[in-house]
Scaffold this motif. Structure first.
Motif, PDB file in Angstrom:
ATOM      1  N   SER A   1      21.449  64.214  -0.915  1.00  8.92           N
ATOM      2  CA  SER A   1      21.444  63.180   0.123  1.00  8.92           C
ATOM      3  C   SER A   1      22.665  63.230   1.033  1.00  8.92           C
ATOM      4  O   SER A   1      22.580  62.852   2.204  1.00  8.92           O
ATOM      5  CB  SER A   1      21.331  61.800  -0.524  1.00  8.92           C
ATOM      6  N   LYS A   2      23.806  63.697   0.514  1.00 10.07           N
ATOM      7  CA  LYS A   2      25.046  63.678   1.292  1.00 10.07           C
ATOM      8  C   LYS A   2      25.400  65.030   1.925  1.00 10.07           C
ATOM      9  O   LYS A   2      26.028  65.060   2.991  1.00 10.07           O
ATOM     10  CB  LYS A   2      26.214  63.234   0.406  1.00 10.07           C
ATOM     11  N   ALA A   3      24.994  66.122   1.295  1.00 10.35           N
ATOM     12  CA  ALA A   3      25.409  67.440   1.780  1.00 10.35           C
ATOM     13  C   ALA A   3      24.272  68.259   2.379  1.00 10.35           C
ATOM     14  O   ALA A   3      24.471  68.985   3.356  1.00 10.35           O
ATOM     15  CB  ALA A   3      26.052  68.236   0.636  1.00 10.35           C
ATOM     16  N   VAL A   4      23.078  68.143   1.799  1.00 12.78           N
ATOM     17  CA  VAL A   4      21.979  69.022   2.218  1.00 12.78           C
ATOM     18  C   VAL A   4      21.141  68.390   3.333  1.00 12.78           C
ATOM     19  O   VAL A   4      20.995  68.959   4.419  1.00 12.78           O
ATOM     20  CB  VAL A   4      21.087  69.375   1.008  1.00 12.78           C
ATOM     21  N   LEU A   5      20.588  67.214   3.059  1.00 10.48           N
ATOM     22  CA  LEU A   5      19.683  66.596   4.033  1.00 10.48           C
ATOM     23  C   LEU A   5      20.334  66.300   5.385  1.00 10.48           C
ATOM     24  O   LEU A   5      19.692  66.510   6.425  1.00 10.48           O
ATOM     25  CB  LEU A   5      19.075  65.320   3.440  1.00 10.48           C
ATOM     26  N   PRO A   6      21.580  65.794   5.448  1.00  6.18           N
ATOM     27  CA  PRO A   6      22.173  65.562   6.772  1.00  6.18           C
ATOM     28  C   PRO A   6      22.247  66.812   7.642  1.00  6.18           C
ATOM     29  O   PRO A   6      22.089  66.726   8.859  1.00  6.18           O
ATOM     30  CB  PRO A   6      23.586  65.045   6.424  1.00  6.18           C
ATOM     31  N   GLN A   7      22.461  67.966   7.028  1.00  6.35           N
ATOM     32  CA  GLN A   7      22.514  69.205   7.796  1.00  6.35           C
ATOM     33  C   GLN A   7      21.124  69.665   8.240  1.00  6.35           C
ATOM     34  O   GLN A   7      20.954  70.167   9.347  1.00  6.35           O
ATOM     35  CB  GLN A   7      23.142  70.322   6.955  1.00  6.35           C
ATOM     36  N   CYS A   8      20.152  69.487   7.359  1.00  7.63           N
ATOM     37  CA  CYS A   8      18.810  70.026   7.614  1.00  7.63           C
ATOM     38  C   CYS A   8      17.892  69.048   8.343  1.00  7.63           C
ATOM     39  O   CYS A   8      16.819  69.450   8.808  1.00  7.63           O
ATOM     40  CB  CYS A   8      18.151  70.428   6.288  1.00  7.63           C
ATOM     41  N   LEU A   9      18.279  67.773   8.413  1.00  5.15           N
ATOM     42  CA  LEU A   9      17.377  66.760   8.964  1.00  5.15           C
ATOM     43  C   LEU A   9      16.911  67.060  10.389  1.00  5.15           C
ATOM     44  O   LEU A   9      15.722  66.888  10.692  1.00  5.15           O
ATOM     45  CB  LEU A   9      18.049  65.388   8.889  1.00  5.15           C
ATOM     46  N   PRO A  10      17.801  67.490  11.312  1.00  5.92           N
ATOM     47  CA  PRO A  10      17.299  67.795  12.662  1.00  5.92           C
ATOM     48  C   PRO A  10      16.211  68.875  12.668  1.00  5.92           C
ATOM     49  O   PRO A  10      15.187  68.728  13.356  1.00  5.92           O
ATOM     50  CB  PRO A  10      18.559  68.280  13.394  1.00  5.92           C
ATOM     51  N   GLN A  11      16.405  69.947  11.889  1.00  8.50           N
ATOM     52  CA  GLN A  11      15.379  70.993  11.826  1.00  8.50           C
ATOM     53  C   GLN A  11      14.103  70.473  11.179  1.00  8.50           C
ATOM     54  O   GLN A  11      12.991  70.819  11.608  1.00  8.50           O
ATOM     55  CB  GLN A  11      15.903  72.206  11.041  1.00  8.50           C
ATOM     56  N   MET A  12      14.252  69.642  10.167  1.00  3.58           N
ATOM     57  CA  MET A  12      13.069  69.094   9.501  1.00  3.58           C
ATOM     58  C   MET A  12      12.267  68.205  10.445  1.00  3.58           C
ATOM     59  O   MET A  12      11.033  68.263  10.476  1.00  3.58           O
ATOM     60  CB  MET A  12      13.491  68.295   8.260  1.00  3.58           C
ATOM     61  N   ILE A  13      12.971  67.374  11.212  1.00  9.74           N
ATOM     62  CA  ILE A  13      12.284  66.512  12.181  1.00  9.74           C
ATOM     63  C   ILE A  13      11.596  67.356  13.243  1.00  9.74           C
ATOM     64  O   ILE A  13      10.464  67.070  13.651  1.00  9.74           O
ATOM     65  CB  ILE A  13      13.276  65.521  12.819  1.00  9.74           C
ATOM     66  N   SER A  14      12.268  68.408  13.688  1.00 13.29           N
ATOM     67  CA  SER A  14      11.689  69.280  14.708  1.00 13.29           C
ATOM     68  C   SER A  14      10.411  69.948  14.199  1.00 13.29           C
ATOM     69  O   SER A  14       9.395  69.985  14.909  1.00 13.29           O
ATOM     70  CB  SER A  14      12.710  70.348  15.113  1.00 13.29           C
ATOM     71  N   TRP A  15      10.437  70.466  12.968  1.00 12.68           N
ATOM     72  CA  TRP A  15       9.235  71.085  12.402  1.00 12.68           C
ATOM     73  C   TRP A  15       8.132  70.062  12.193  1.00 12.68           C
ATOM     74  O   TRP A  15       6.945  70.356  12.395  1.00 12.68           O
ATOM     75  CB  TRP A  15       9.584  71.762  11.074  1.00 12.68           C
ATOM     76  N   THR A  16       8.502  68.849  11.805  1.00  5.09           N
ATOM     77  CA  THR A  16       7.497  67.794  11.614  1.00  5.09           C
ATOM     78  C   THR A  16       6.818  67.441  12.929  1.00  5.09           C
ATOM     79  O   THR A  16       5.593  67.271  12.985  1.00  5.09           O
ATOM     80  CB  THR A  16       8.148  66.549  10.997  1.00  5.09           C
TER      81      THR A  16
END
Length: 261
Positions: free
Chosen positions: A182-197
């Protein structure tokens, strides 16, 4: 650059070119496709389109019903995509080399992603049609399963490419697995995840039209109904509304991507 290397690349390029030509010719022979005849029919095809697919005042009278089905299709696509994205985050964390908890779960997550992604959405619709019949649930599940496979694969790659420094720092400090994610992985990947979604929302709206023809729901069913009735004016209106809806959603998605990326 060495002349031998240049000569070798030219030969490789020539071989690839002739291989493509040969495969194309063999494919046309096997399928009995004649390129000349195909090109010759284009003027007649365009003339038919211009003559029949014209939106008239009578077609606009059907617009309220068409819009209801279009909105139903859009909402179903959004629901299938967002729920699939949540499931894919879990599977992505399990399948990633960075955040996996054990090898068995990683293999399982990657297998789910590969199996659901490599079977087309239309095939999933036909498979699920046998069990669930012609209803909205069948269309929803077909879009959901196909989206899970695509997004899981995309999320695994996004997590694997994330910076490892924050992950290693939290791990060294004794943070729990959920704190690290929640603190190290998702904050970095969230923009790409939203873009793919967002990309999958656009894709699923297009796919939902074809799925609706098979499942008897949404705008796809309405399109199929008027097409079988030979009401080409209504078919043209449905096609126009789908195109406009997809373009508007794509423009909105592009604006969101500009903000988050």
């Amino acid at each position: 650059m060495d002349k031998n290397i240049i000569r070798k690349r030219k030969w490789q390029g020539s071989l690839i070119f002739f291989a493509v030509i040969l495969i194309s010719y063999a494919s046309s022979v096997v399928t009995n496709f004649d390129l000349i005849d195909g090109v010759a029919t284009l003027p007649a095809a365009f003339q038919w389109i211009v003559s029949n697919l014209m939106i008239t005042a009578d077609a606009f009278e059907k617009l309220p019903g068409i819009m209801d089905k279009l909105i139903e299709t859009i909402f179903m696509s959004i629901a299938a995509t967002t729920i699939a994205a949540l499931v894919s985050i879990f599977l992505g964390c399990m399948g990633s080399k960075t955040t996996r908890t054990n090898g068995a779960l990683s293999v399982f997550a990657r297998f789910i992603a590969s199996a659901s992604r490599n079977i087309p959405v239309v095939a999933w619709a036909l498979i699920l049609l046998i069990s669930f019949g012609q209803n909205s649930m069948t269309g929803f599940l077909a879009l959901f399963v196909g989206t899970v496979g695509f997004l899981t694969r995309a999320f695994i790659e996004a997590i694997d490419e994330a910076d490892q420094s924050a992950f290693e720092a939290l791990q060294a400090s004794g943070a729990t697995y959920f704190q690290i994610v929640s603190k190290a992985v998702l904050p970095q990947c969230l923009p790409q995840m939203i873009s793919w979604t967002l990309f999958m929302v656009e894709t699923n709206i297009r796919s939902a039209t074809l799925v609706g023809i098979l499942t008897g729901t949404g705008i796809g069913y309405t399109f199929d109904l008027y097409y079988k009735m030979l009401d080409y004016e209504a078919v043209a209106l449905i096609t126009m509304t789908i195109v406009i809806a997809v373009i508007m959603i794509e423009l909105a998605s592009n604006q969101i991507r500009k903000v988050i990326l």
